[in-house]
Design a protein around this motif. Structure first.
Motif, PDB file in Angstrom:
ATOM      1  N   CYS A 109     -17.816 -64.829 -59.461  1.00 25.81           N
ATOM      2  CA  CYS A 109     -17.085 -63.606 -59.799  1.00 25.81           C
ATOM      3  C   CYS A 109     -16.140 -63.291 -58.649  1.00 25.81           C
ATOM      4  CB  CYS A 109     -18.057 -62.455 -60.038  1.00 25.81           C
ATOM      5  SG  CYS A 109     -17.248 -60.887 -60.464  1.00 25.81           S
ATOM      6  N   LEU A 110     -14.844 -63.215 -58.948  1.00 25.86           N
ATOM      7  CA  LEU A 110     -13.830 -63.013 -57.919  1.00 25.86           C
ATOM      8  C   LEU A 110     -13.560 -61.543 -57.633  1.00 25.86           C
ATOM      9  CD1 LEU A 110     -11.230 -65.691 -59.087  1.00 25.86           C
ATOM     10  CD2 LEU A 110     -12.828 -65.886 -57.175  1.00 25.86           C
ATOM     11  N   GLY A 111     -13.783 -60.691 -58.611  1.00 26.66           N
ATOM     12  CA  GLY A 111     -13.486 -59.274 -58.419  1.00 26.66           C
ATOM     13  C   GLY A 111     -13.850 -58.452 -59.632  1.00 26.66           C
ATOM     14  N   MET A 112     -13.860 -57.127 -59.438  1.00 28.67           N
ATOM     15  CA  MET A 112     -14.221 -56.197 -60.507  1.00 28.67           C
ATOM     16  C   MET A 112     -13.228 -55.038 -60.525  1.00 28.67           C
ATOM     17  SD  MET A 112     -18.328 -56.156 -59.718  1.00 28.67           S
ATOM     18  CE  MET A 112     -18.682 -54.929 -60.990  1.00 28.67           C
ATOM     19  N   TRP A 113     -12.869 -54.600 -61.726  1.00 24.60           N
ATOM     20  CA  TRP A 113     -11.974 -53.458 -61.916  1.00 24.60           C
ATOM     21  C   TRP A 113     -12.676 -52.433 -62.795  1.00 24.60           C
ATOM     22  CZ3 TRP A 113      -6.845 -52.954 -60.085  1.00 24.60           C
ATOM     23  CH2 TRP A 113      -6.384 -54.046 -59.353  1.00 24.60           C
ATOM     24  N   TRP A 114     -12.384 -51.163 -62.538  1.00 23.63           N
ATOM     25  CA  TRP A 114     -13.090 -50.083 -63.227  1.00 23.63           C
ATOM     26  C   TRP A 114     -12.122 -49.098 -63.870  1.00 23.63           C
ATOM     27  CZ3 TRP A 114     -18.459 -50.077 -63.253  1.00 23.63           C
ATOM     28  CH2 TRP A 114     -19.079 -50.949 -62.349  1.00 23.63           C
ATOM     29  N   LYS A 115     -12.532 -48.570 -65.025  1.00 23.76           N
ATOM     30  CA  LYS A 115     -11.836 -47.462 -65.672  1.00 23.76           C
ATOM     31  C   LYS A 115     -12.745 -46.231 -65.612  1.00 23.76           C
ATOM     32  CE  LYS A 115      -8.651 -49.450 -69.054  1.00 23.76           C
ATOM     33  NZ  LYS A 115      -8.305 -49.523 -70.485  1.00 23.76           N
ATOM     34  N   PRO A 116     -12.381 -45.228 -64.835  1.00 25.66           N
ATOM     35  CA  PRO A 116     -13.201 -44.025 -64.783  1.00 25.66           C
ATOM     36  C   PRO A 116     -13.214 -43.270 -66.111  1.00 25.66           C
ATOM     37  CG  PRO A 116     -11.737 -44.146 -62.886  1.00 25.66           C
ATOM     38  CD  PRO A 116     -11.278 -45.183 -63.869  1.00 25.66           C
ATOM     39  N   ASP A 117     -12.114 -43.401 -66.868  1.00 22.22           N
ATOM     40  CA  ASP A 117     -12.015 -42.713 -68.153  1.00 22.22           C
ATOM     41  C   ASP A 117     -11.370 -43.645 -69.164  1.00 22.22           C
ATOM     42  OD1 ASP A 117     -12.123 -40.665 -70.067  1.00 22.22           O
ATOM     43  OD2 ASP A 117     -11.691 -39.144 -68.547  1.00 22.22           O
ATOM     44  N   PHE A 118     -10.992 -43.111 -70.313  1.00 23.48           N
ATOM     45  CA  PHE A 118     -10.484 -43.966 -71.383  1.00 23.48           C
ATOM     46  C   PHE A 118      -8.996 -44.294 -71.242  1.00 23.48           C
ATOM     47  CE2 PHE A 118     -14.105 -41.729 -73.376  1.00 23.48           C
ATOM     48  CZ  PHE A 118     -14.884 -42.828 -73.681  1.00 23.48           C
ATOM     49  N   GLU A 119      -8.328 -43.664 -70.291  1.00 21.15           N
ATOM     50  CA  GLU A 119      -6.913 -43.962 -70.108  1.00 21.15           C
ATOM     51  C   GLU A 119      -6.760 -45.344 -69.478  1.00 21.15           C
ATOM     52  OE1 GLU A 119      -8.234 -42.595 -66.212  1.00 21.15           O
ATOM     53  OE2 GLU A 119      -8.484 -41.811 -68.239  1.00 21.15           O
ATOM     54  N   THR A 120      -5.540 -45.804 -69.326  1.00 25.81           N
ATOM     55  CA  THR A 120      -5.294 -47.180 -68.897  1.00 25.81           C
ATOM     56  C   THR A 120      -5.406 -47.367 -67.382  1.00 25.81           C
ATOM     57  OG1 THR A 120      -2.911 -46.723 -68.823  1.00 25.81           O
ATOM     58  CG2 THR A 120      -3.797 -47.665 -70.860  1.00 25.81           C
ATOM     59  N   LEU A 121      -5.581 -46.303 -66.617  1.00 28.17           N
ATOM     60  CA  LEU A 121      -5.650 -46.402 -65.166  1.00 28.17           C
ATOM     61  C   LEU A 121      -6.847 -47.238 -64.737  1.00 28.17           C
ATOM     62  CD1 LEU A 121      -4.054 -45.358 -62.726  1.00 28.17           C
ATOM     63  CD2 LEU A 121      -5.664 -43.449 -62.587  1.00 28.17           C
ATOM     64  N   LEU A 122      -6.605 -48.206 -63.837  1.00 27.11           N
ATOM     65  CA  LEU A 122      -7.643 -49.121 -63.366  1.00 27.11           C
ATOM     66  C   LEU A 122      -7.746 -49.060 -61.851  1.00 27.11           C
ATOM     67  CD1 LEU A 122      -6.618 -52.127 -65.585  1.00 27.11           C
ATOM     68  CD2 LEU A 122      -8.915 -51.199 -65.585  1.00 27.11           C
ATOM     69  N   TYR A 123      -8.973 -49.216 -61.346  1.00 23.50           N
ATOM     70  CA  TYR A 123      -9.208 -49.240 -59.913  1.00 23.50           C
ATOM     71  C   TYR A 123      -9.960 -50.518 -59.541  1.00 23.50           C
ATOM     72  CZ  TYR A 123      -8.131 -44.224 -59.849  1.00 23.50           C
ATOM     73  OH  TYR A 123      -7.523 -42.997 -59.971  1.00 23.50           O
ATOM     74  N   PRO A 124      -9.614 -51.155 -58.387  1.00 27.26           N
ATOM     75  CA  PRO A 124     -10.369 -52.341 -57.938  1.00 27.26           C
ATOM     76  C   PRO A 124     -11.647 -51.964 -57.201  1.00 27.26           C
ATOM     77  CG  PRO A 124      -8.541 -51.940 -56.456  1.00 27.26           C
ATOM     78  CD  PRO A 124      -8.434 -50.904 -57.550  1.00 27.26           C
ATOM     79  N   TYR A 125     -12.137 -50.781 -57.462  1.00 21.35           N
ATOM     80  CA  TYR A 125     -13.389 -50.263 -56.907  1.00 21.35           C
ATOM     81  C   TYR A 125     -13.845 -49.121 -57.810  1.00 21.35           C
ATOM     82  CZ  TYR A 125     -10.258 -46.612 -55.223  1.00 21.35           C
ATOM     83  OH  TYR A 125      -9.323 -45.611 -55.169  1.00 21.35           O
ATOM     84  N   LEU A 126     -15.096 -48.744 -57.693  1.00 17.71           N
ATOM     85  CA  LEU A 126     -15.606 -47.616 -58.470  1.00 17.71           C
ATOM     86  C   LEU A 126     -15.509 -46.361 -57.618  1.00 17.71           C
ATOM     87  CD1 LEU A 126     -16.949 -46.559 -61.034  1.00 17.71           C
ATOM     88  CD2 LEU A 126     -19.170 -47.084 -60.003  1.00 17.71           C
ATOM     89  N   PRO A 127     -14.640 -45.410 -57.978  1.00 16.65           N
ATOM     90  CA  PRO A 127     -14.521 -44.178 -57.191  1.00 16.65           C
ATOM     91  C   PRO A 127     -15.877 -43.482 -57.061  1.00 16.65           C
ATOM     92  CG  PRO A 127     -12.737 -44.343 -58.781  1.00 16.65           C
ATOM     93  CD  PRO A 127     -13.692 -45.445 -59.096  1.00 16.65           C
ATOM     94  N   PRO A 128     -16.237 -43.033 -55.853  1.00 12.48           N
ATOM     95  CA  PRO A 128     -17.576 -42.474 -55.629  1.00 12.48           C
ATOM     96  C   PRO A 128     -17.876 -41.223 -56.446  1.00 12.48           C
ATOM     97  CG  PRO A 128     -16.136 -42.108 -53.724  1.00 12.48           C
ATOM     98  CD  PRO A 128     -15.426 -43.053 -54.627  1.00 12.48           C
ATOM     99  N   ASN A 129     -16.832 -40.533 -56.886  1.00 12.67           N
ATOM    100  CA  ASN A 129     -17.066 -39.314 -57.672  1.00 12.67           C
ATOM    101  C   ASN A 129     -17.237 -39.593 -59.162  1.00 12.67           C
ATOM    102  OD1 ASN A 129     -14.308 -40.078 -57.732  1.00 12.67           O
ATOM    103  ND2 ASN A 129     -13.778 -38.091 -58.603  1.00 12.67           N
ATOM    104  N   VAL A 130     -17.112 -40.865 -59.560  1.00 12.07           N
ATOM    105  CA  VAL A 130     -17.234 -41.226 -60.975  1.00 12.07           C
ATOM    106  C   VAL A 130     -18.661 -41.677 -61.256  1.00 12.07           C
ATOM    107  CG1 VAL A 130     -16.443 -42.781 -62.794  1.00 12.07           C
ATOM    108  CG2 VAL A 130     -14.814 -41.888 -61.113  1.00 12.07           C
TER     109      VAL A 130
END
Length: 213
Positions: free
Chosen positions: A128-149
């Protein structure tokens, strides 16, 4: 002196493990098969489908493949182009309780093999090279899981998939399989989006070894 020699040996061993063999594009055959239906007509349709699936199954997990080939002495990434408009890595959503490697093999067989059961293809799934997260249903993606999510809606995992020297790729007619140079993808967010444009950085720990036929 003994410690220094041991450290050097460990470093050399690590370098060998980070060599990625890639093979010329000319060794692969590309064909087509019946088109696959497109589930989402609009972004709204996709969002609504994600909400329904989340209510029933919880976190949506997607698995995508990073597949490399060589062309003009340069590493190229295999991408699927949809409707001549946007690009994506081969892969897709896991079924409930499906293992990641099994799900990725299933998706690769569906998109890139003659038979969807993968009976003609032995996919070699790597790390596994990396992971991306969606905090909500919108298209915004993060290469980490925001701590407040606390309840993310989607996680996308990228896996390295190693190819043999030759293979057949049979692609649905409504998709195009393209080999795109890493130098063109690097940080090109506008064309390829955040996940694909970040792949060259994820591969930076590897040395590419072009294996001639």
């Amino acid at each position: 002196m003994g410690d220094e020699m041991g450290s050097s040996a460990d470093t050399n061993h690590g370098n060998r493990n980070c060599v990625l063999d890639i093979y010329p594009l000319s060794g692969y055959y590309f064909g087509s098969k019946d088109a696959v239906p497109d589930k989402d007509e609009t972004l709204f349709d996709r969002t609504q489908r994600m909400k329904i699936n989340y209510a029933e199954y919880g976190l949506r997990t997607c698995v995508e493949a990073v597949i490399m080939v060589e062309l003009f002495k340069h590493p190229h990434l295999l991408l699927l182009q949809v409707r001549n408009s946007f690009f994506k890595l081969p892969g897709g959503r896991l079924r409930p309780d499906e293992l990641e490697t099994n799900g990725l093999k299933r998706k690769l067989s569906s998109k890139l093999s003659a038979n969807e059961d993968g009976s003609n293809t032995d996919w070699e799934i790597g790390e596994c090279l990396g992971m991306w997260w969606k905090p909500d249903f919108e298209t915004l993606l993060y290469p980490y899981l925001p701590p407040n999510v606390k309840r993310p809606k989607e996680c996308t995992k990228l896996f390295l998939v190693k190819l043999p020297a030759s293979q057949k790729f049979i692609v649905p007619k409504n998709l195009k399989l393209l080999a795109v140079p890493l130098c063109q993808i690097h940080e090109n967010h506008k064309t390829y989006g955040p996940i694909i444009s970040g792949v060259p950085q994820l591969l930076s720990k590897f040395s590419f070894n072009i294996v001639e036929p």
